[in-house]
Design a protein around this motif. Structure first.
Motif, PDB file in Angstrom:
ATOM      1  N   ASN A 137       0.818  -1.229   0.000  1.00 35.35           N
ATOM      2  CA  ASN A 137       0.000   0.000   0.000  1.00 35.35           C
ATOM      3  C   ASN A 137       0.848   1.275   0.000  1.00 35.35           C
ATOM      4  OD1 ASN A 137      -2.521  -1.498   0.226  1.00 35.35           O
ATOM      5  ND2 ASN A 137      -1.923  -1.901   2.353  1.00 35.35           N
ATOM      6  N   LEU A 138       1.711   1.389  -0.995  1.00 33.92           N
ATOM      7  CA  LEU A 138       2.522   2.601  -1.098  1.00 33.92           C
ATOM      8  C   LEU A 138       1.693   3.812  -1.520  1.00 33.92           C
ATOM      9  CD1 LEU A 138       5.813   1.298  -2.782  1.00 33.92           C
ATOM     10  CD2 LEU A 138       5.362   1.740  -0.354  1.00 33.92           C
ATOM     11  N   GLY A 139       0.545   3.592  -2.152  1.00 33.49           N
ATOM     12  CA  GLY A 139      -0.341   4.703  -2.506  1.00 33.49           C
ATOM     13  C   GLY A 139       0.265   5.666  -3.504  1.00 33.49           C
ATOM     14  N   LEU A 140       0.817   5.129  -4.612  1.00 38.33           N
ATOM     15  CA  LEU A 140       1.536   5.944  -5.587  1.00 38.33           C
ATOM     16  C   LEU A 140       0.682   6.240  -6.814  1.00 38.33           C
ATOM     17  CD1 LEU A 140       4.966   4.066  -5.494  1.00 38.33           C
ATOM     18  CD2 LEU A 140       4.349   6.172  -4.283  1.00 38.33           C
ATOM     19  N   LEU A 141       1.040   7.304  -7.502  1.00 40.81           N
ATOM     20  CA  LEU A 141       0.428   7.605  -8.787  1.00 40.81           C
ATOM     21  C   LEU A 141       1.007   6.728  -9.890  1.00 40.81           C
ATOM     22  CD1 LEU A 141       0.319  11.524  -8.682  1.00 40.81           C
ATOM     23  CD2 LEU A 141      -1.518   9.907  -8.119  1.00 40.81           C
ATOM     24  N   TYR A 434      13.679   7.477  -4.708  1.00 40.46           N
ATOM     25  CA  TYR A 434      13.040   8.285  -3.667  1.00 40.46           C
ATOM     26  C   TYR A 434      11.802   8.930  -4.266  1.00 40.46           C
ATOM     27  CZ  TYR A 434      12.007  11.947  -0.305  1.00 40.46           C
ATOM     28  OH  TYR A 434      11.361  12.760   0.592  1.00 40.46           O
ATOM     29  N   ILE A 435      10.659   8.743  -3.621  1.00 37.14           N
ATOM     30  CA  ILE A 435       9.403   9.310  -4.100  1.00 37.14           C
ATOM     31  C   ILE A 435       8.957  10.387  -3.123  1.00 37.14           C
ATOM     32  CG2 ILE A 435       7.003   8.874  -4.704  1.00 37.14           C
ATOM     33  CD1 ILE A 435       9.410   5.975  -4.764  1.00 37.14           C
ATOM     34  N   HIS A 436       8.874  11.615  -3.610  1.00 33.37           N
ATOM     35  CA  HIS A 436       8.460  12.777  -2.805  1.00 33.37           C
ATOM     36  C   HIS A 436       6.979  13.050  -3.077  1.00 33.37           C
ATOM     37  CE1 HIS A 436       8.769  16.536  -0.665  1.00 33.37           C
ATOM     38  NE2 HIS A 436       8.387  17.227  -1.727  1.00 33.37           N
ATOM     39  N   ASN A 437       6.244  13.364  -2.026  1.00 28.11           N
ATOM     40  CA  ASN A 437       4.793  13.549  -2.123  1.00 28.11           C
ATOM     41  C   ASN A 437       4.116  12.326  -2.736  1.00 28.11           C
ATOM     42  OD1 ASN A 437       5.274  16.107  -1.149  1.00 28.11           O
ATOM     43  ND2 ASN A 437       4.705  17.182  -3.022  1.00 28.11           N
ATOM     44  N   PRO A 438       4.259  11.158  -2.105  1.00 26.20           N
ATOM     45  CA  PRO A 438       3.644   9.949  -2.673  1.00 26.20           C
ATOM     46  C   PRO A 438       2.147  10.149  -2.891  1.00 26.20           C
ATOM     47  CG  PRO A 438       5.021   9.411  -0.772  1.00 26.20           C
ATOM     48  CD  PRO A 438       4.910  10.897  -0.810  1.00 26.20           C
ATOM     49  N   GLY A 439       1.669   9.689  -4.032  1.00 27.02           N
ATOM     50  CA  GLY A 439       0.274   9.889  -4.362  1.00 27.02           C
ATOM     51  C   GLY A 439      -0.086  11.327  -4.657  1.00 27.02           C
ATOM     52  N   GLY A 440       0.946  12.195  -4.745  1.00 23.48           N
ATOM     53  CA  GLY A 440       0.699  13.610  -4.976  1.00 23.48           C
ATOM     54  C   GLY A 440       0.247  14.360  -3.749  1.00 23.48           C
TER      55      GLY A 440
END
Length: 458
Positions: A137-141, A434-440
């Motif tokens: 459940n990383l909740g990514l776009l 590295y994902i910044h603002n996951p899911g926006g």
């Protein structure tokens, strides 16, 4: 599918063993993209080279591969594995691996049957494994494994015939095709995060523009205007039936919702005093005649997420794309010290698509480490941008007490990796994302993912 933490760890151990055994062995050329056909392997002679020198792990099949190629039939086989582990983010820390087996055959009709200018391409795919983003459940776009998606099944990715005319100036292709192979295509074999991987257009509107392994009926006309300028025009069936996991080899037209019209202008200049800085520049767009729900508004023009009424209907989808591939520094004769850049941009219409745009820039440098001339270090940064109307609708939900948390806006992805050319047939690519603002969402902590991409030419 069962959990694949073990696959990921075994993949890493296998790669480490190969590196230890072959650190002084031969290296291969640039890694082919993970989601498009790699360069076909055509051995120069029937003599079987050693394991560390083979362009393909399965070799020349006792000379049969060379004989077939000489008669116009070339086979392209590879396996790509994306193994990942999340060190921060998600419901728990886990490892997952996803893989794709690519089996392709290309027939040169002149060599095979004496028909000049003809080419047949047949490609099937099998995808295996699990998605880290889904399972924890990383909740990514956009997912962290480019190779995952469209079902862990066998699919027909290509089945088309292309005929060239006018000394190659004109080429018509018909059959089972994908939008991404002819429009907005750029390589993404050096990266794993999907934000960074092209073609961007097919990924932000993946519900109706398809990349491999999903194909549709279509045709593409390519016309050379000047030696450096080409025009591509295409029509492709818009049919969501092709996405179903029980339709991997579906060849019917039932379920079609409209027609996709695509166009692209491509410029391929060469810069530098020695013309050793080739580039490819593309600009294009698409229009899908299918009807669709409005992404945000109801039949009265209010936010559907607040009212719960039926969505307003729209009569089409559309968008534009631009792509750049440019050699910035020419490599030396051994392949070292070359610097290249890839850039992608796609913008979809505001009425029908949840993601408004995606953009990315990727830099690759070869031969950073002495003695490893054809290894590369690659860095990419990109963004997936949520449609502003979706953002506003979520804010309206917050104001009405129907939702909590920041509205979705822009998700940023950063990736750094090192491509180790173990042999001409094997590439091992450890890296970190590295994902910044996951899911926006600006109120969410960043996500750190370690990755290992393995590419085997078979």
């Amino acid at each position: 599918m069962t959990t694949t933490r073990t696959l990921a760890l075994c993949g890493g151990a296998f790669a480490a063993a190969l590196i230890s055994a072959g650190s002084t062995q031969a290296q291969q050329a640039q890694t082919p993209p993970a989601n498009v056909p790699p360069q076909a392997v055509t051995p120069a002679a029937a003599t079987q080279p050693g394991l560390w020198d083979r362009p393909a792990l399965t070799g020349d099949w006792g000379g049969a591969r060379t004989r077939l190629a000489d008669n116009g039939v070339t086979f392209t086989l590879n396996e790509v594995v994306d193994a990942v582990h999340n060190f921060n983010g998600g419901t728990r820390d886990e490892s997952r691996a996803a893989g794709q087996l690519f089996l392709g055959a290309t027939i040169d009709t002149e060599k095979a049957w004496g028909v000049p200018g003809g080419k047949i391409q047949a490609t099937i795919f099998n995808r295996q494994g699990n998605s880290l983003a889904n399972d924890v459940n990383l909740g990514l776009l956009q997912p962290v494994q480019t190779i995952y998606g469209r079902g862990t099944i066998w699919r027909l990715g290509q089945l088309w015939y292309e005929q060239s005319f006018n000394d190659g100036a004109t080429a018509l292709k018909v059959g089972r095709v994908t939008h991404g192979e002819d429009f907005g295509a750029t390589p993404c074999g050096n990266v794993m995060n999907l934000i960074l991987c092209g073609p961007a257009s097919s990924q932000i509107v993946s519900g109706y523009l398809y990349n491999m392994p999903v194909s549709s009926w279509g045709a593409r006309l390519r016309q050379r205007i000047t030696p450096e300028l080409h025009l591509n025009l295409g029509v492709i069936e818009s049919n969501p039936e092709n996405l179903r996991e029980d339709r991997g080899f579906y060849l019917g037209t039932q379920g079609a919702t409209g027609t996709i019209y695509a166009g692209e202008l491509q410029w391929t200049p060469k810069f530098g005093a020695n013309n050793d800085l080739p580039g490819t520049y593309k600009i294009g767009g698409w229009y899908d005649s299918s009807d669709s729900n409005n992404i945000a508004y109801d039949v009265n023009g209010d936010y559907q997420a607040v009212t719960g009424l039926a969505f307003a209907r729209e009569g089409h989808h559309s968008g534009v794309h631009a792509n750049v591939q440019q050699q910035l520094i020419a490599p030396q004769t051994d392949g070292s010290h070359g610097l290249s850049i890839v850039g992608n941009l796609a913008v979809a219409d505001r009425e029908t698509n949840r993601l408004r745009a995606k953009t990315a820039v990727i830099l690759s440098y070869t031969g950073l480490i002495p003695g490893r001339a054809k290894d590369d270090v690659t860095f990419g940064v990109g963004a997936a941008i949520v449609n502003g109307r979706v953002t506003d609708a979520q804010q309206a939900q917050n104001d009405a007490g129907l939702r909590v948390g920041d509205p979705q806006d822009t998700e940023y992805a950063f990736e750094l990796n090192y491509g180790y050319k173990l042999t001409p047939a094997v590439t091992v690519r450890p890296g970190v994302q590295y994902i910044h603002n996951p899911g926006g969402q600006a109120d969410r902590d960043g996500i750190v993912v370690g990755g290992l991409k393995l590419v085997f030419t078979l």
